[in-house]
Scaffold this motif. Structure first.
Motif, PDB file in Angstrom:
ATOM      1  N   ILE A 147      29.757   7.244  49.563  1.00 48.85           N
ATOM      2  CA  ILE A 147      28.924   6.425  48.671  1.00 48.85           C
ATOM      3  C   ILE A 147      29.002   4.959  49.083  1.00 48.85           C
ATOM      4  O   ILE A 147      27.980   4.263  49.136  1.00 48.85           O
ATOM      5  N   LEU A 148      30.203   4.489  49.389  1.00 50.32           N
ATOM      6  CA  LEU A 148      30.361   3.100  49.829  1.00 50.32           C
ATOM      7  C   LEU A 148      29.580   2.844  51.116  1.00 50.32           C
ATOM      8  O   LEU A 148      28.874   1.829  51.238  1.00 50.32           O
ATOM      9  N   ALA A 149      29.659   3.787  52.075  1.00 54.35           N
ATOM     10  CA  ALA A 149      28.923   3.639  53.332  1.00 54.35           C
ATOM     11  C   ALA A 149      27.417   3.635  53.079  1.00 54.35           C
ATOM     12  O   ALA A 149      26.680   2.818  53.669  1.00 54.35           O
ATOM     13  N   GLN A 150      26.950   4.510  52.179  1.00 52.37           N
ATOM     14  CA  GLN A 150      25.516   4.565  51.876  1.00 52.37           C
ATOM     15  C   GLN A 150      25.052   3.273  51.213  1.00 52.37           C
ATOM     16  O   GLN A 150      23.972   2.757  51.530  1.00 52.37           O
ATOM     17  N   ARG A 151      25.853   2.766  50.287  1.00 50.53           N
ATOM     18  CA  ARG A 151      25.470   1.512  49.624  1.00 50.53           C
ATOM     19  C   ARG A 151      25.397   0.359  50.620  1.00 50.53           C
ATOM     20  O   ARG A 151      24.495  -0.483  50.555  1.00 50.53           O
ATOM     21  N   THR A 152      26.349   0.306  51.545  1.00 52.92           N
ATOM     22  CA  THR A 152      26.328  -0.734  52.573  1.00 52.92           C
ATOM     23  C   THR A 152      25.065  -0.620  53.417  1.00 52.92           C
ATOM     24  O   THR A 152      24.376  -1.610  53.692  1.00 52.92           O
ATOM     25  N   ARG A 153      24.715   0.607  53.822  1.00 55.59           N
ATOM     26  CA  ARG A 153      23.518   0.837  54.646  1.00 55.59           C
ATOM     27  C   ARG A 153      22.252   0.462  53.871  1.00 55.59           C
ATOM     28  O   ARG A 153      21.335  -0.151  54.429  1.00 55.59           O
TER      29      ARG A 153
END
Length: 189
Positions: free
Chosen positions: A110-116
């Motif tokens: 989720i953190l990686a998706q939000r960053t992207r």
């Protein structure tokens, strides 16, 4: 009075023999119940051995054997229950650990998706800032004219395909007509 003694001793011997046979059936029934892992009760042993419960209660060997079998069965059930509880506990712990690992992985994803998503939104804002209203209008107009041109070319292509199909059909007809005329010439010669 000598006559009744042999009959009495014979009756006693027959009764002892019947008791031993019943005791053997009781012991065999106990072995069978333990082998099948069926709960051992006096009633179950009596039914399986075709003996009365009174015999089992009144015969010390039968009573002791049934009591020992019941104790052994109770102990085995206790061990099985403990093993099953330990298995459930271990299974629960394993599921909890797997859930924690899954939660950590999901949080990281989720953190990686939000960053992207943040990066992509920034790129969109950057792209929107570069386009002026005039350039957007010009591109929209060019896009419309290109779509009209594609429609016209598609229509022209369809017309040419129909003409090609008709020309091929005429060519086949002319080939057959020439073959017929050649055949008539050969016949007339």
């Amino acid at each position: 009075m000598t006559a009744p003694a042999p009959r009495t001793s014979a009756a006693h011997a027959a009764r002892r023999q019947a008791g031993r046979a019943t005791l053997e059936r009781v012991l065999a029934a106990l072995r069978q119940l333990q082998k099948e892992k069926t709960p051992v009760t006096v009633a179950a042993v009596a039914r399986r051995a075709d003996a009365s419960r009174t015999f089992i209660y009144s015969n010390p060997e039968a009573r002791d054997a049934v009591a020992a079998a019941m104790t052994t069965a109770r102990h085995a059930r206790g061990q099985a229950t403990t093993a099953a509880a330990n298995g459930r506990e271990a299974s629960w712990r394993e599921r909890a650990l797997n859930a924690e690992d899954g939660l950590k992985a999901a949080t990281a994803e989720i953190l990686a998706q939000r960053t992207r998503i943040g990066e992509l939104l920034g790129q969109i804002r950057d792209l929107e800032a570069e386009w002026t209203q005039e350039s957007i209008l010009r591109i929209t107009t060019e896009n419309t004219s290109l779509k009209q041109r594609v429609r016209k070319l598609t229509e022209d292509n369809r017309t040419l395909e129909e003409r090609l199909k008709a020309a091929r059909s005429n060519n086949r007809f002319q080939d057959r007509r020439i073959a017929d005329l050649e055949a008539q010439l050969i016949k007339s010669v």
